[in-house]
Design an enzyme around this catalytic site. Structure first.
Site, PDB file in Angstrom:
ATOM      1  N   GLU A 253       0.842  -1.214   0.000  1.00  0.00           N
ATOM      2  CA  GLU A 253       0.000   0.000   0.000  1.00  0.00           C
ATOM      3  C   GLU A 253       0.868   1.252   0.000  1.00  0.00           C
ATOM      4  O   GLU A 253       0.562   2.238  -0.667  1.00  0.00           O
ATOM      5  CB  GLU A 253      -0.940   0.027   1.206  1.00  0.00           C
ATOM      6  CG  GLU A 253      -1.916  -1.122   1.284  1.00  0.00           C
ATOM      7  CD  GLU A 253      -2.908  -1.178   0.137  1.00  0.00           C
ATOM      8  OE1 GLU A 253      -2.820  -0.361  -0.788  1.00  0.00           O
ATOM      9  OE2 GLU A 253      -3.770  -2.069   0.164  1.00  0.00           O
ATOM     10  N   TRP A 256       1.882   1.746  -3.412  1.00  0.00           N
ATOM     11  CA  TRP A 256       0.803   2.350  -4.233  1.00  0.00           C
ATOM     12  C   TRP A 256       0.881   3.873  -4.125  1.00  0.00           C
ATOM     13  O   TRP A 256       0.692   4.596  -5.087  1.00  0.00           O
ATOM     14  CB  TRP A 256      -0.580   1.901  -3.746  1.00  0.00           C
ATOM     15  CG  TRP A 256      -1.122   0.677  -4.433  1.00  0.00           C
ATOM     16  CD1 TRP A 256      -1.219  -0.567  -3.915  1.00  0.00           C
ATOM     17  CD2 TRP A 256      -1.659   0.601  -5.781  1.00  0.00           C
ATOM     18  NE1 TRP A 256      -1.778  -1.414  -4.844  1.00  0.00           N
ATOM     19  CE2 TRP A 256      -2.060  -0.732  -5.980  1.00  0.00           C
ATOM     20  CE3 TRP A 256      -1.831   1.524  -6.807  1.00  0.00           C
ATOM     21  CZ2 TRP A 256      -2.632  -1.177  -7.187  1.00  0.00           C
ATOM     22  CZ3 TRP A 256      -2.391   1.093  -8.004  1.00  0.00           C
ATOM     23  CH2 TRP A 256      -2.780  -0.240  -8.189  1.00  0.00           C
ATOM     24  N   TRP A 284     -21.300  12.338 -19.673  1.00  0.00           N
ATOM     25  CA  TRP A 284     -21.806  12.148 -18.308  1.00  0.00           C
ATOM     26  C   TRP A 284     -23.199  12.731 -18.183  1.00  0.00           C
ATOM     27  O   TRP A 284     -23.527  13.709 -18.847  1.00  0.00           O
ATOM     28  CB  TRP A 284     -20.869  12.849 -17.304  1.00  0.00           C
ATOM     29  CG  TRP A 284     -19.440  12.418 -17.368  1.00  0.00           C
ATOM     30  CD1 TRP A 284     -18.400  13.094 -17.946  1.00  0.00           C
ATOM     31  CD2 TRP A 284     -18.875  11.206 -16.830  1.00  0.00           C
ATOM     32  NE1 TRP A 284     -17.227  12.378 -17.806  1.00  0.00           N
ATOM     33  CE2 TRP A 284     -17.488  11.218 -17.120  1.00  0.00           C
ATOM     34  CE3 TRP A 284     -19.407  10.121 -16.137  1.00  0.00           C
ATOM     35  CZ2 TRP A 284     -16.633  10.179 -16.741  1.00  0.00           C
ATOM     36  CZ3 TRP A 284     -18.556   9.091 -15.754  1.00  0.00           C
ATOM     37  CH2 TRP A 284     -17.190   9.122 -16.060  1.00  0.00           C
ATOM     38  N   ASN A 319     -11.069   2.382   2.867  1.00  0.00           N
ATOM     39  CA  ASN A 319     -10.701   2.222   1.459  1.00  0.00           C
ATOM     40  C   ASN A 319     -11.710   1.399   0.662  1.00  0.00           C
ATOM     41  O   ASN A 319     -12.065   1.751  -0.462  1.00  0.00           O
ATOM     42  CB  ASN A 319      -9.319   1.586   1.353  1.00  0.00           C
ATOM     43  CG  ASN A 319      -8.914   1.370  -0.092  1.00  0.00           C
ATOM     44  OD1 ASN A 319      -8.814   2.331  -0.851  1.00  0.00           O
ATOM     45  ND2 ASN A 319      -8.726   0.122  -0.499  1.00  0.00           N
ATOM     46  N   TRP A 337     -16.069  11.752 -12.842  1.00  0.00           N
ATOM     47  CA  TRP A 337     -15.199  11.435 -11.709  1.00  0.00           C
ATOM     48  C   TRP A 337     -14.614  12.678 -11.067  1.00  0.00           C
ATOM     49  O   TRP A 337     -14.320  12.708  -9.868  1.00  0.00           O
ATOM     50  CB  TRP A 337     -14.080  10.456 -12.113  1.00  0.00           C
ATOM     51  CG  TRP A 337     -13.108  10.972 -13.152  1.00  0.00           C
ATOM     52  CD1 TRP A 337     -13.185  10.775 -14.504  1.00  0.00           C
ATOM     53  CD2 TRP A 337     -11.913  11.752 -12.940  1.00  0.00           C
ATOM     54  NE1 TRP A 337     -12.130  11.390 -15.145  1.00  0.00           N
ATOM     55  CE2 TRP A 337     -11.324  11.988 -14.204  1.00  0.00           C
ATOM     56  CE3 TRP A 337     -11.281  12.268 -11.815  1.00  0.00           C
ATOM     57  CZ2 TRP A 337     -10.142  12.720 -14.367  1.00  0.00           C
ATOM     58  CZ3 TRP A 337     -10.107  13.002 -11.975  1.00  0.00           C
ATOM     59  CH2 TRP A 337      -9.552  13.219 -13.240  1.00  0.00           C
ATOM     60  N   TRP A 360      -9.515   7.809  -8.113  1.00  0.00           N
ATOM     61  CA  TRP A 360     -10.777   8.171  -8.791  1.00  0.00           C
ATOM     62  C   TRP A 360     -10.741   7.745 -10.251  1.00  0.00           C
ATOM     63  O   TRP A 360     -11.712   7.228 -10.788  1.00  0.00           O
ATOM     64  CB  TRP A 360     -11.068   9.677  -8.664  1.00  0.00           C
ATOM     65  CG  TRP A 360     -11.921   9.949  -7.465  1.00  0.00           C
ATOM     66  CD1 TRP A 360     -11.497  10.357  -6.239  1.00  0.00           C
ATOM     67  CD2 TRP A 360     -13.339   9.760  -7.347  1.00  0.00           C
ATOM     68  NE1 TRP A 360     -12.554  10.442  -5.370  1.00  0.00           N
ATOM     69  CE2 TRP A 360     -13.705  10.088  -6.021  1.00  0.00           C
ATOM     70  CE3 TRP A 360     -14.340   9.346  -8.228  1.00  0.00           C
ATOM     71  CZ2 TRP A 360     -15.023  10.024  -5.559  1.00  0.00           C
ATOM     72  CZ3 TRP A 360     -15.661   9.281  -7.772  1.00  0.00           C
ATOM     73  CH2 TRP A 360     -15.985   9.608  -6.463  1.00  0.00           C
TER      74      TRP A 360
HETATM   75  P1  FAD Z   1      -4.026   1.993   5.251  1.00  0.00           P
HETATM   76  O1  FAD Z   1      -4.928   0.986   4.635  1.00  0.00           O
HETATM   77  O2  FAD Z   1      -3.570   1.728   6.627  1.00  0.00           O
HETATM   78  O3  FAD Z   1      -2.772   2.147   4.280  1.00  0.00           O
HETATM   79  C1  FAD Z   1      -1.544   2.752   4.706  1.00  0.00           C
HETATM   80  C2  FAD Z   1      -1.147   3.839   3.769  1.00  0.00           C
HETATM   81  O4  FAD Z   1      -0.883   3.308   2.464  1.00  0.00           O
HETATM   82  C3  FAD Z   1      -2.200   4.915   3.532  1.00  0.00           C
HETATM   83  O5  FAD Z   1      -2.214   5.862   4.573  1.00  0.00           O
HETATM   84  C4  FAD Z   1      -1.751   5.487   2.192  1.00  0.00           C
HETATM   85  O6  FAD Z   1      -0.672   6.373   2.348  1.00  0.00           O
HETATM   86  C5  FAD Z   1      -1.246   4.247   1.457  1.00  0.00           C
HETATM   87  N1  FAD Z   1      -2.330   3.696   0.638  1.00  0.00           N
HETATM   88  C6  FAD Z   1      -3.203   2.720   0.968  1.00  0.00           C
HETATM   89  N2  FAD Z   1      -4.020   2.441  -0.069  1.00  0.00           N
HETATM   90  C7  FAD Z   1      -3.670   3.283  -1.070  1.00  0.00           C
HETATM   91  C8  FAD Z   1      -4.152   3.496  -2.390  1.00  0.00           C
HETATM   92  N3  FAD Z   1      -5.154   2.784  -2.928  1.00  0.00           N
HETATM   93  N4  FAD Z   1      -3.573   4.466  -3.127  1.00  0.00           N
HETATM   94  C9  FAD Z   1      -2.548   5.206  -2.644  1.00  0.00           C
HETATM   95  N5  FAD Z   1      -2.052   5.034  -1.399  1.00  0.00           N
HETATM   96  C10 FAD Z   1      -2.595   4.090  -0.622  1.00  0.00           C
HETATM   97  N6  FAD Z   1      -5.415   7.912  -0.147  1.00  0.00           N
HETATM   98  C11 FAD Z   1      -4.856   9.039   0.272  1.00  0.00           C
HETATM   99  O7  FAD Z   1      -3.834   9.013   0.982  1.00  0.00           O
HETATM  100  N7  FAD Z   1      -5.371  10.264  -0.081  1.00  0.00           N
HETATM  101  C12 FAD Z   1      -6.482  10.364  -0.865  1.00  0.00           C
HETATM  102  O8  FAD Z   1      -6.915  11.492  -1.165  1.00  0.00           O
HETATM  103  C13 FAD Z   1      -7.116   9.184  -1.289  1.00  0.00           C
HETATM  104  N8  FAD Z   1      -8.236   9.226  -2.050  1.00  0.00           N
HETATM  105  C14 FAD Z   1      -8.819   8.044  -2.451  1.00  0.00           C
HETATM  106  C15 FAD Z   1      -9.954   8.108  -3.278  1.00  0.00           C
HETATM  107  C16 FAD Z   1     -10.574   6.939  -3.707  1.00  0.00           C
HETATM  108  C17 FAD Z   1     -11.766   7.013  -4.620  1.00  0.00           C
HETATM  109  C18 FAD Z   1     -10.058   5.693  -3.307  1.00  0.00           C
HETATM  110  C19 FAD Z   1     -10.702   4.407  -3.773  1.00  0.00           C
HETATM  111  C20 FAD Z   1      -8.920   5.619  -2.504  1.00  0.00           C
HETATM  112  C21 FAD Z   1      -8.283   6.785  -2.077  1.00  0.00           C
HETATM  113  N9  FAD Z   1      -7.129   6.748  -1.272  1.00  0.00           N
HETATM  114  C22 FAD Z   1      -6.536   7.929  -0.894  1.00  0.00           C
HETATM  115  C23 FAD Z   1      -6.463   5.472  -0.952  1.00  0.00           C
HETATM  116  C24 FAD Z   1      -6.889   4.810   0.362  1.00  0.00           C
HETATM  117  O9  FAD Z   1      -8.277   4.689   0.420  1.00  0.00           O
HETATM  118  C25 FAD Z   1      -6.380   5.566   1.587  1.00  0.00           C
HETATM  119  O10 FAD Z   1      -4.996   5.776   1.490  1.00  0.00           O
HETATM  120  C26 FAD Z   1      -6.647   4.820   2.873  1.00  0.00           C
HETATM  121  O11 FAD Z   1      -7.998   4.466   2.992  1.00  0.00           O
HETATM  122  C27 FAD Z   1      -6.246   5.702   4.058  1.00  0.00           C
HETATM  123  O12 FAD Z   1      -6.504   5.063   5.275  1.00  0.00           O
HETATM  124  P2  FAD Z   1      -5.295   4.470   6.119  1.00  0.00           P
HETATM  125  O13 FAD Z   1      -4.277   5.528   6.305  1.00  0.00           O
HETATM  126  O14 FAD Z   1      -5.894   3.834   7.327  1.00  0.00           O
HETATM  127  O15 FAD Z   1      -4.738   3.396   5.099  1.00  0.00           O
END
Ligand code: FAD
Length: 428
Positions: A253, A256, A284, A319, A337, A360
């Site tokens: 993650e 990512w 759209w 997420n 989007w 997105w």
């Molecule tokens: P955890 O699940 O604990 O993950 C740890 C860290 O890994 C996150 O804090 C983040 O830095 C990174 N990470 C995890 N999943 C992703 C992912 N899919 N893409 C990129 N990095 C990831 N993440 C953001 O940080 N900022 C956003 O603005 C954002 N917008 C999102 C919009 C959509 C539509 C979706 C589907 C996902 C988005 N995410 C975003 C990715 C992800 O949902 C969040 O990073 C995550 O839910 C944050 O919670 P956490 O810190 O507990 O994550």
């Protein structure tokens, strides 16, 4: 005198740019600028501004322990630097790199100002392990698919040594000055009522992350988002935490995050346009009433509504639910989007442009490594898989089983067919 400019690195430990500034044998004026161009677009009780100010206060109290102080300004960075240059003899401005399109433009303008005034501008890599073109294909072009990017990232990682930049050990190099430390009130803001969650990167959470991360009711994600966004924690330390576990899912993650950062760096236009240009031909529906219902969590689809209500109330959304709500907006409601991306940007505590845009576009099918457009989440089936006992949903929708809960605003089958038709017309 030199300056260290805090931006998205709001901590004293393991801060690369700060470390270099403090080791340069010249006194350092530490500053933070509340950028008016950003603040003017935010509500007065924005939780992220409160979070930033709290971090600055933590830094300030450390400085106070040694009789020093952080200077906090409010205005346009170019105007603040003009003032600082006219009032001091500044040799070098140190800072950590910021890769977003707005930041790149801002830094370019500042670079010109610094050049005209014979001030050096030194930037460091701090918020990522690999930046810009450090992880690219053998032919030098950027990766646009996650798995090979991630493999190369890990390959490159084996070749480097993570250094702990013990910046906090050199604070005596901070200068004495009389610049103010502005309060939230001074910048026209007030403290938000939203509580910022603490983060958890315990071995237990990371070991079990793969098994628990998809079930919102378990609430077993790290909540690192906002801390990484504003550099309240060091990414190097978080990667080391991830590596303590045999399970790689959490590390993936974090990769990512870097994947989307390098995508936005190489393709800055994707903040506004589809990565796959054909997707900009989608017609759209953009129905404003339906958009409002989506924003308010009143679509009649419980997973979507629970997610939007969680977001509106807490600034966070799990997420799995982000994926469901985003897909629903683009595919079931046929709403652009960019509308959803903008709404999330206003509300998410962890809003990060590269991740938000990247995810997105992934949900809309228009982005890098996106699922094919004909794969459409069924929001009801998702409940059976990820919230079977309705624990998460009922937490956010207490009236779920009453007549007060709305009927679905679109029929799943009809919406699915319409989506397939409209997407097919645009992208073939
Ligand atoms: P955890 O699940 O604990 O993950 C740890 C860290 O890994 C996150 O804090 C983040 O830095 C990174 N990470 C995890 N999943 C992703 C992912 N899919 N893409 C990129 N990095 C990831 N993440 C953001 O940080 N900022 C956003 O603005 C954002 N917008 C999102 C919009 C959509 C539509 C979706 C589907 C996902 C988005 N995410 C975003 C990715 C992800 O949902 C969040 O990073 C995550 O839910 C944050 O919670 P956490 O810190 O507990 O994550």
């Amino acid at each position: 005198m030199n300056i260290f400019w805090f931006r998205r690195d709001l901590r004293l430990d393991d801060n690369v740019g700060l470390f270099h500034a403090l080791n340069a044998d010249v006194e350092v004026l530490p500053i933070f600028i509340f950028d008016d161009s950003i603040l003017s677009q935010l509500p007065k009780d924005d939780a992220r501004v409160t979070f930033i100010h709290n971090q600055l206060e933590k830094i300030q109290s450390k400085f106070h322990e040694i009789g020093k102080s952080l200077a906090v300004f409010h205005g346009k960075p170019i105007a603040v630097f003009n003032q600082l240059i006219s009032e001091n003899n500044i040799k070098t401005v140190y800072t950590n790199s910021d890769y977003e399109p707005y930041a790149r433009k801002r830094d370019l303008e500042l670079f010109q100002l610094f050049k005209e005034n014979e001030v050096e501008f030194k930037t460091s890599k701090d918020q990522v392990i690999f930046e810009k073109s450090e992880v690219v294909k053998d032919d030098g072009t950027p990766y646009v698919v996650y798995t090979p990017f991630s493999n190369k990232w890990k390959e490159n990682f084996k070749k480097i040594q993570l250094i702990n930049y013990n910046s906090e050990d050199y604070l005596e190099k901070i200068s004495l000055h009389s610049y103010p430390f502005l309060s939230l009130k001074d910048i026209g803001f007030e403290a938000s009522k939203i509580k910022i969650p603490t983060f958890d990167v315990s071995k237990n959470l990371i070991d079990n992350y793969e098994a628990t991360r998809n079930f919102p009711s378990q609430d077993k994600t790290s909540y690192l988002g906002i801390y990484l966004r504003f550099g309240a924690v060091s990414i190097r330390k978080m990667i080391l935490k991830a590596l303590e576990s045999k399970n790689e899912t959490f590390l993936k993650e974090l990769i990512w995050r870097e994947f989307f950062m390098q995508i936005l760096w190489h393709f800055p236009h994707t903040s506004k346009s589809s990565f796959r240009p054909k997707y900009d031909a989608i017609i759209w529906e953009n129905n404003e009433d339906l958009f409002k219902k989506w924003c308010d969590g009143k679509t009649g689809y419980p997973f979507v509504d629970a997610g939007m209500r969680e977001l509106n109330k807490t600034g966070h959304m799990h997420n799995r639910v982000r994926m469901i709500t985003a897909s629903f907006l683009c595919k079931h409601l046929l709403i652009d989007w960019r509308w959803g991306e903008t709404y999330f940007a206003q509300k998410l505590l962890d809003y990060e442009q590269s991740s938000n845009v990247g995810n997105w576009q992934w949900a809309a099918g228009s982005g890098v490594d996106a699922a094919p457009y004909f794969r459409i989440f069924n929001p009801t089936e998702q409940v059976k898989k990820f919230d079977k006992e309705l624990k998460y949903i009922k937490k956010w929708i207490p009236e779920l089983e009453t007549l007060n809960y709305p009927q679905p605003i679109v029929d799943h089958k009809e919406a699915r067919e319409r989506c397939l038709r409209v997407y097919k017309e645009a992208v073939g």
